[in-house]
Design a protein around this motif. Structure first.
Motif, PDB file in Angstrom:
ATOM      1  N   LEU A 160       0.852  -1.195   0.000  1.00  0.00           N
ATOM      2  CA  LEU A 160       0.000   0.000   0.000  1.00  0.00           C
ATOM      3  C   LEU A 160       0.884   1.240   0.000  1.00  0.00           C
ATOM      4  O   LEU A 160       1.903   1.290   0.698  1.00  0.00           O
ATOM      5  N   GLU A 161       0.468   2.235  -0.761  1.00  0.00           N
ATOM      6  CA  GLU A 161       1.238   3.465  -0.855  1.00  0.00           C
ATOM      7  C   GLU A 161       1.233   4.198   0.497  1.00  0.00           C
ATOM      8  O   GLU A 161       0.201   4.248   1.163  1.00  0.00           O
ATOM      9  N   PRO A 162       2.374   4.775   0.875  1.00  0.00           N
ATOM     10  CA  PRO A 162       2.439   5.501   2.151  1.00  0.00           C
ATOM     11  C   PRO A 162       1.373   6.593   2.280  1.00  0.00           C
ATOM     12  O   PRO A 162       0.780   6.750   3.362  1.00  0.00           O
ATOM     13  N   ALA A 163       1.096   7.325   1.209  1.00  0.00           N
ATOM     14  CA  ALA A 163       0.076   8.380   1.280  1.00  0.00           C
ATOM     15  C   ALA A 163      -1.302   7.795   1.555  1.00  0.00           C
ATOM     16  O   ALA A 163      -2.069   8.336   2.356  1.00  0.00           O
ATOM     17  N   LEU A 164      -1.625   6.679   0.916  1.00  0.00           N
ATOM     18  CA  LEU A 164      -2.912   6.027   1.126  1.00  0.00           C
ATOM     19  C   LEU A 164      -3.020   5.535   2.565  1.00  0.00           C
ATOM     20  O   LEU A 164      -4.054   5.700   3.218  1.00  0.00           O
ATOM     21  N   ILE A 165      -1.946   4.967   3.086  1.00  0.00           N
ATOM     22  CA  ILE A 165      -1.938   4.500   4.478  1.00  0.00           C
ATOM     23  C   ILE A 165      -2.256   5.651   5.420  1.00  0.00           C
ATOM     24  O   ILE A 165      -3.121   5.534   6.292  1.00  0.00           O
ATOM     25  N   GLU A 166      -1.582   6.767   5.257  1.00  0.00           N
ATOM     26  CA  GLU A 166      -1.806   7.907   6.174  1.00  0.00           C
ATOM     27  C   GLU A 166      -3.220   8.461   6.042  1.00  0.00           C
ATOM     28  O   GLU A 166      -3.829   8.845   7.044  1.00  0.00           O
ATOM     29  N   LEU A 167      -3.757   8.496   4.826  1.00  0.00           N
ATOM     30  CA  LEU A 167      -5.139   8.974   4.654  1.00  0.00           C
ATOM     31  C   LEU A 167      -6.122   8.073   5.392  1.00  0.00           C
ATOM     32  O   LEU A 167      -7.041   8.550   6.067  1.00  0.00           O
ATOM     33  N   TYR A 169      -5.003  12.041  19.759  1.00  0.00           N
ATOM     34  CA  TYR A 169      -3.595  11.670  19.696  1.00  0.00           C
ATOM     35  C   TYR A 169      -3.243  11.119  18.310  1.00  0.00           C
ATOM     36  O   TYR A 169      -2.245  11.515  17.708  1.00  0.00           O
ATOM     37  N   CYS A 170      -4.074  10.214  17.795  1.00  0.00           N
ATOM     38  CA  CYS A 170      -3.798   9.621  16.478  1.00  0.00           C
ATOM     39  C   CYS A 170      -3.940  10.645  15.353  1.00  0.00           C
ATOM     40  O   CYS A 170      -3.185  10.616  14.384  1.00  0.00           O
ATOM     41  N   LEU A 171      -4.897  11.563  15.492  1.00  0.00           N
ATOM     42  CA  LEU A 171      -5.032  12.626  14.487  1.00  0.00           C
ATOM     43  C   LEU A 171      -3.787  13.509  14.470  1.00  0.00           C
ATOM     44  O   LEU A 171      -3.286  13.868  13.402  1.00  0.00           O
ATOM     45  N   ASP A 172      -3.286  13.848  15.636  1.00  0.00           N
ATOM     46  CA  ASP A 172      -2.059  14.636  15.735  1.00  0.00           C
ATOM     47  C   ASP A 172      -0.904  13.881  15.073  1.00  0.00           C
ATOM     48  O   ASP A 172      -0.199  14.427  14.216  1.00  0.00           O
ATOM     49  N   MET A 173      -0.753  12.608  15.428  1.00  0.00           N
ATOM     50  CA  MET A 173       0.341  11.796  14.900  1.00  0.00           C
ATOM     51  C   MET A 173       0.259  11.658  13.377  1.00  0.00           C
ATOM     52  O   MET A 173       1.227  11.949  12.663  1.00  0.00           O
ATOM     53  N   HIS A 174      -0.881  11.223  12.887  1.00  0.00           N
ATOM     54  CA  HIS A 174      -0.968  10.896  11.466  1.00  0.00           C
ATOM     55  C   HIS A 174      -1.047  12.130  10.571  1.00  0.00           C
ATOM     56  O   HIS A 174      -0.604  12.075   9.430  1.00  0.00           O
ATOM     57  N   SER A 175      -1.555  13.227  11.074  1.00  0.00           N
ATOM     58  CA  SER A 175      -1.508  14.453  10.268  1.00  0.00           C
ATOM     59  C   SER A 175      -0.063  14.920  10.116  1.00  0.00           C
ATOM     60  O   SER A 175       0.352  15.337   9.028  1.00  0.00           O
ATOM     61  N   LYS A 176       0.719  14.814  11.164  1.00  0.00           N
ATOM     62  CA  LYS A 176       2.130  15.216  11.102  1.00  0.00           C
ATOM     63  C   LYS A 176       2.946  14.251  10.246  1.00  0.00           C
ATOM     64  O   LYS A 176       3.790  14.686   9.444  1.00  0.00           O
ATOM     65  N   ASP A 177       2.690  12.947  10.412  1.00  0.00           N
ATOM     66  CA  ASP A 177       3.408  11.974   9.578  1.00  0.00           C
ATOM     67  C   ASP A 177       3.031  12.133   8.104  1.00  0.00           C
ATOM     68  O   ASP A 177       3.885  12.027   7.228  1.00  0.00           O
ATOM     69  N   ALA A 178       1.759  12.398   7.833  1.00  0.00           N
ATOM     70  CA  ALA A 178       1.322  12.602   6.450  1.00  0.00           C
ATOM     71  C   ALA A 178       2.005  13.822   5.843  1.00  0.00           C
ATOM     72  O   ALA A 178       2.489  13.767   4.708  1.00  0.00           O
ATOM     73  N   ARG A 179       2.030  14.901   6.573  1.00  0.00           N
ATOM     74  CA  ARG A 179       2.688  16.120   6.076  1.00  0.00           C
ATOM     75  C   ARG A 179       4.179  15.878   5.873  1.00  0.00           C
ATOM     76  O   ARG A 179       4.745  16.301   4.867  1.00  0.00           O
ATOM     77  N   ALA A 180       4.821  15.181   6.791  1.00  0.00           N
ATOM     78  CA  ALA A 180       6.255  14.888   6.668  1.00  0.00           C
ATOM     79  C   ALA A 180       6.528  14.015   5.445  1.00  0.00           C
ATOM     80  O   ALA A 180       7.603  14.112   4.843  1.00  0.00           O
TER      81      ALA A 180
END
Length: 152
Positions: A29-36, A49-60
């Motif tokens: 699975l593509e990393p962008a799809l995983i984060e979405l 907590y997960c929204l904070d984590m995954h929004s930051k990881d997605a942006r990074a």
């Protein structure tokens, strides 16, 4: 205030952590799809907590702020590919099982056109894992806002 802390190194958490990591590193699975998907499920479950984590990881990882802003209304935009739309629909149906009996046959057929069997299994397990993390963090009232990309 946190009710309790469940550190990722806690022995009972290791299978969930390992499941999540194995899907991310499998490369199906593509990393962008995983984060979405991780973001959308966390939105549904209200896990700060997960929204904070995954929004930051997605942006990074290069995700645009615009796509993250409109993610709750992904059906009303053209910003997401057909594959991403199907993955988001799959994630929503699996997360909201209480409102229906199962993932619809129509969605399954669409998913099989976009995802190979192993990819669909990974997508399903990804949704299972993030739902688990969401429920743990919501129960513990884990505070969001302190995560730095790459911490976990």
């Amino acid at each position: 205030m946190n009710r309790f802390s469940v550190p990722r190194h806690y022995a009972a958490m290791q299978p969930l952590v390992a499941l999540h990591q194995s899907i991310k590193t499998a490369g199906r699975l593509e990393p962008a799809l995983i984060e979405l998907v991780l973001m959308r499920v966390s939105q549904i479950n209200g896990c700060a907590y997960c929204l904070d984590m995954h929004s930051k990881d997605a942006r990074a990882a290069g995700e645009t702020e615009q796509r993250l802003y409109v993610l709750p209304a992904w059906r009303e935009t053209k910003l997401f590919s057909e594959r991403e739309q199907i993955a988001l629909a799959w994630a929503e149906e699996l997360t909201e099982l209480a409102s229906h009996d199962a993932v619809s046959d129509a969605l399954y057929e669409r998913a099989r056109q976009q995802f190979e069997e192993a990819e669909l299994v990974d997508l399903t397990l990804l949704v299972v894992a993030i739902n688990g993390f969401n429920r743990i963090n919501v129960a513990a009232r884990t505070i969001g806002g302190t995560y730095k990309p790459g911490m976990h």
